[in-house]
Design a protein around this motif. Structure first.
Motif, short mmCIF file in Angstrom:
data_model
loop_
_atom_site.label_atom_id
_atom_site.label_comp_id
_atom_site.label_asym_id
_atom_site.label_seq_id
_atom_site.Cartn_x
_atom_site.Cartn_y
_atom_site.Cartn_z
N SER A 126 0.83 -1.20 0.00
CA SER A 126 0.00 0.00 0.00
C SER A 126 0.87 1.25 0.00
CB SER A 126 -0.85 -0.03 1.27
OG SER A 126 -1.51 1.20 1.46
N TYR A 151 -2.10 -1.01 10.96
CA TYR A 151 -2.34 -1.54 9.60
C TYR A 151 -1.16 -1.22 8.70
CZ TYR A 151 -3.79 -1.76 4.77
OH TYR A 151 -3.82 -2.02 3.42
N SER A 217 -19.14 14.09 5.07
CA SER A 217 -18.24 15.07 5.68
C SER A 217 -16.96 15.14 4.85
CB SER A 217 -17.88 14.66 7.11
OG SER A 217 -19.02 14.68 7.92
N ARG A 232 -5.53 12.67 -3.53
CA ARG A 232 -5.13 11.26 -3.60
C ARG A 232 -5.06 10.82 -5.06
NH1 ARG A 232 -4.64 12.47 0.84
NH2 ARG A 232 -5.30 11.49 2.78
N ASP A 299 -4.65 11.82 8.51
CA ASP A 299 -4.67 11.95 7.04
C ASP A 299 -3.44 12.70 6.54
OD1 ASP A 299 -6.92 10.59 6.34
OD2 ASP A 299 -8.22 12.35 6.20
C1 WQD Z 1 -9.55 9.65 0.79
C2 WQD Z 1 -9.69 11.15 1.02
C3 WQD Z 1 -10.03 11.76 3.32
C4 WQD Z 1 -13.91 9.89 3.84
C5 WQD Z 1 -6.98 4.65 2.87
C6 WQD Z 1 -5.95 3.98 3.74
C7 WQD Z 1 -4.75 3.59 2.91
C8 WQD Z 1 -5.17 2.77 1.68
C9 WQD Z 1 -6.25 3.44 0.91
C10 WQD Z 1 -5.09 0.43 2.25
C11 WQD Z 1 -8.95 11.64 2.26
C12 WQD Z 1 -11.24 12.12 2.48
C13 WQD Z 1 -12.71 10.34 3.32
C14 WQD Z 1 -14.94 10.84 4.15
C15 WQD Z 1 -13.49 12.59 3.35
N1 WQD Z 1 -5.74 1.51 2.07
N2 WQD Z 1 -12.52 11.66 3.08
N3 WQD Z 1 -14.68 12.16 3.86
O1 WQD Z 1 -7.24 7.70 3.74
O2 WQD Z 1 -6.37 8.09 1.37
O3 WQD Z 1 -6.40 5.81 2.31
O4 WQD Z 1 -7.34 3.79 1.78
O5 WQD Z 1 -3.92 0.22 2.20
O6 WQD Z 1 -3.92 2.86 3.74
O7 WQD Z 1 -5.56 4.89 4.76
O8 WQD Z 1 -8.53 6.86 1.71
O9 WQD Z 1 -10.89 6.89 1.01
O10 WQD Z 1 -10.34 7.06 3.48
O11 WQD Z 1 -9.85 8.98 2.00
O12 WQD Z 1 -13.33 13.79 3.12
O13 WQD Z 1 -16.01 10.50 4.64
O14 WQD Z 1 -11.08 11.44 1.27
O15 WQD Z 1 -9.80 12.76 4.27
O16 WQD Z 1 -8.44 12.91 1.96
P1 WQD Z 1 -7.09 7.23 2.35
P2 WQD Z 1 -9.98 7.38 2.08
#
Ligand code: WQD
Ligand code: NAD
Length: 340
Positions: A126, A151, A217, A232, A299
Motif C-alpha cells: 500500500s 495496519y 463530511s 489522492r 490523514d
Molecule cells: C480519501 C480522502 C479523506 C472519507 C486509505 C488507507 C490507505 C489505503 C487506501 C489500504 C482523504 C477524504 C474520506 C470521508 C473525506 N488503504 N474523506 N470524507 O485515507 O487516502 O487511504 O485507503 O492500504 O492505507 O488509509 O482513503 O478513502 O479514506 O480517504 O473527506 O467520509 O477522502 O480525508 O483525503 P485514504 P480514504
C-alpha cells in the motif's frame, strides 16, 4: 493451464483479479475465510467469467490449516496474496488482531512456498508505507516513514519479511503498492462491500447519494492544495486487477530482474476530495449532500504516484479515468440497493 492461488479472492480487489486471471486463461483457486466478504461473490464471478473458481474457507493465519491446504495443492504456479485486514481506524483499537492476521498469514504462506518449492508470490502492499512523502510524485525509492497505524505497519513488516525471506531462498516476489483503488466491475456484479459505516471516501459518497447516509463530511479544506481539500491518486479496481495478472505472468515467465521487485500502482494523477465529488455529481447527474468539517486525524495532505517504473518495467498503465470510476461505483451502489 497455470494454476494461481488467490488469497482473499472473494474480497474487493481479489474478486476483480480472479475474473481477469480467468479471462486470461489461468486456473484459479481461492482461499478466503469470509471475514470481510461473502460466498455469493463466487456466483457473481462465475456469471462474469463463466467459470466457478475452486474455493476453500479457512483462516490463513492458522498454521496447520494452511500447511494442510498446501500439502493438497503443491502444484500451484503462483500466489497472489490479498488476504488481510485493511481498516486503518480499526487497527488502532485492535492492533494485535491486525499483526496476527496480516503478518502470520504471510509467514504461513511463505513457509508453505518454501516447503513445496512454490516460487512466485505477488503481495498486496500500500502507498500507506510512504506516509506523507517529501517529494511528489512518489517513487518506489522514497523513504519508508514510521507507520502511523498498525495496519500500515503490517504492510511495512510484510515487505521486510518478504525481502529477507526472498534473499534467503529461491522465492521470487513482487510487492505492489496500491494507491487508492475505487470503482467496480462494469457488470456491477462485483464491487466493494463495506461493513458498517464506511471510512473510505467513495463508499461514503455512494451511500450518501443512495440515502443510506445523510451527509458526507469533507475532512478539511485548509490543506495546502489548489482547493484546500486533500489529494489522492484514485485508480480503478479493474486496472489494478490487470496489473496483478501482469505481475504474476512476469514471475512465472522469469522476466523479473530482481528476486524482490516493488511497483507503485496508481494513475499518476492526484484529485482533491472536491474534484471527486464534482465528478461523481456530474457523471451521475446527482446532487450530493456534503459539508466541510475539520481534518481527520492521521490523514496525509497529498499523495500521488510516480508510475513510470510500473509503466516501463511491467508494461502496465492505468487506463480508466475518474469519471468511469464514479460511474461504476454508483452502478454498484444502486445494484446493492436493488435499484439497478
Ligand atoms: C480519501 C480522502 C479523506 C472519507 C486509505 C488507507 C490507505 C489505503 C487506501 C489500504 C482523504 C477524504 C474520506 C470521508 C473525506 N488503504 N474523506 N470524507 O485515507 O487516502 O487511504 O485507503 O492500504 O492505507 O488509509 O482513503 O478513502 O479514506 O480517504 O473527506 O467520509 O477522502 O480525508 O483525503 P485514504 P480514504
Ligand atoms: P477486502 O477486505 O475486500 O478483501 C480481503 C479478503 O481477505 C476478504 O475477503 C477477507 O474475508 C479475506 N481475509 C482476511 N483475512 C483472512 C485470513 N486470515 N484468511 C483468509 N482470508 C482472509 O480487501 P481489499 O480491498 O480487496 O484489499 C485486498 C488487499 O489489498 C489487502 O491486503 C489490503 O490491505 C490491500 N490494499 C487495499 C487497499 C484498498 O484501498 N482497498 C489499498 C492498498 C492495499
Amino acid at each position: 493451464m497455470k494454476k494461481i492461488l488467490v488469497t482473499g479472492g472473494t474480497g474487493y480487489i481479489g474478486s476483480h483479479t480472479v475474473v481477469e486471471l480467468q479471462q486470461q486463461g489461468f486456473e484459479v483457486l481461492i482461499v478466503d475465510n469470509l471475514s470481510n466478504s461473502n460466498i455469493e461473490v463466487l456466483d457473481n464471478i462465475e456469471k462474469i467469467s463463466g467459470v466457478r473458481p475452486y474455493f476453500e474457507n479457512f483462516d490463513l493465519a492458522a498454521e496447520a490449516a494452511t500447511a494442510d491446504f498446501f500439502a493438497r495443492h503443491s502444484d500451484i504456479d503462483g500466489i497472489i496474496h490479498f488476504a488481510a485486514y485493511k481498516a486503518v481506524g480499526e487497527s488502532m483499537t485492535k492492533p494485535l488482531a491486525y499483526y496476527r492476521n496480516n503478518v502470520q498469514s504471510l509467514i504461513n504462506i511463505m513457509e508453505a512456498m518454501r516447503v513445496h518449492n512454490i516460487q512466485n508470490l505477488v503481495f498486496s502492499s500500500s502507498c500507506t508505507v510512504y506516509g506523507q512523502p517529501d517529494e511528489l510524485p512518489v517513487k518506489e525509492t522514497a523513504p519508508i516513514k514510521k507507520a502511523w497505524s498498525p495496519y500500515g505497519n503490517t504492510k511495512q513488516m510484510c515487505e521486510e519479511i518478504i525481502e529477507f525471506t526472498t534473499a534467503a531462498t529461491n522465492l521470487k516476489t513482487i510487492a505492489l503498492r496500491y494507491f487508492n483503488p475505487i470503482g467496480a466491475h462494469e457488470s456491477a456484479l462485483i464491487g466493494e462491500l463495506p461493513l458498517g459505516v464506511p471510512n473510505n471516501l467513495i463508499p461514503f459518497i455512494t451511500q450518501t447519494a443512495i440515502g443510506k447516509r445523510e451527509c458526507l463530511s469533507v475532512f478539511g479544506s485548509d490543506y495546502s492544495t489548489p482547493d484546500g481539500t486533500a489529494v489522492r491518486d484514485y485508480l480503478h479496481v479493474v486496472d489494478l486487477a490487470k496489473a496483478h495478472v501482469v505481475a504474476v505472468n512476469r514471475l512465472i515467465n522469469g522476466k523479473n530482474k530482481k528476486n524482490m521487485e516493488i511497483f507503485n500502482l496508481g494513475t499518476g494523477n492526484g484529485f482533491s476530495v472536491l474534484e471527486v465529488i464534482e465528478a461523481f455529481e456530474r457523471i451521475n447527474n446527482i446532487k450530493l449532500n456534503y459539508k466541510i468539517v475539520p481534518r481527520r486525524a492521521g490523514d496525509v495532505e497529498k499523495v500521488w504516484a510516480d508510475t513510470s517504473f510500473a509503466n516501463e518495467e511491467l508494461g502496465w498503465k492505468a487506463e480508466i479515468g475518474l469519471d468511469e470510476m464514479m460511474r461504476t461505483s454508483w452502478n454498484w451502489e444502486k445494484k446493492l440497493a436493488g435499484k439497478a
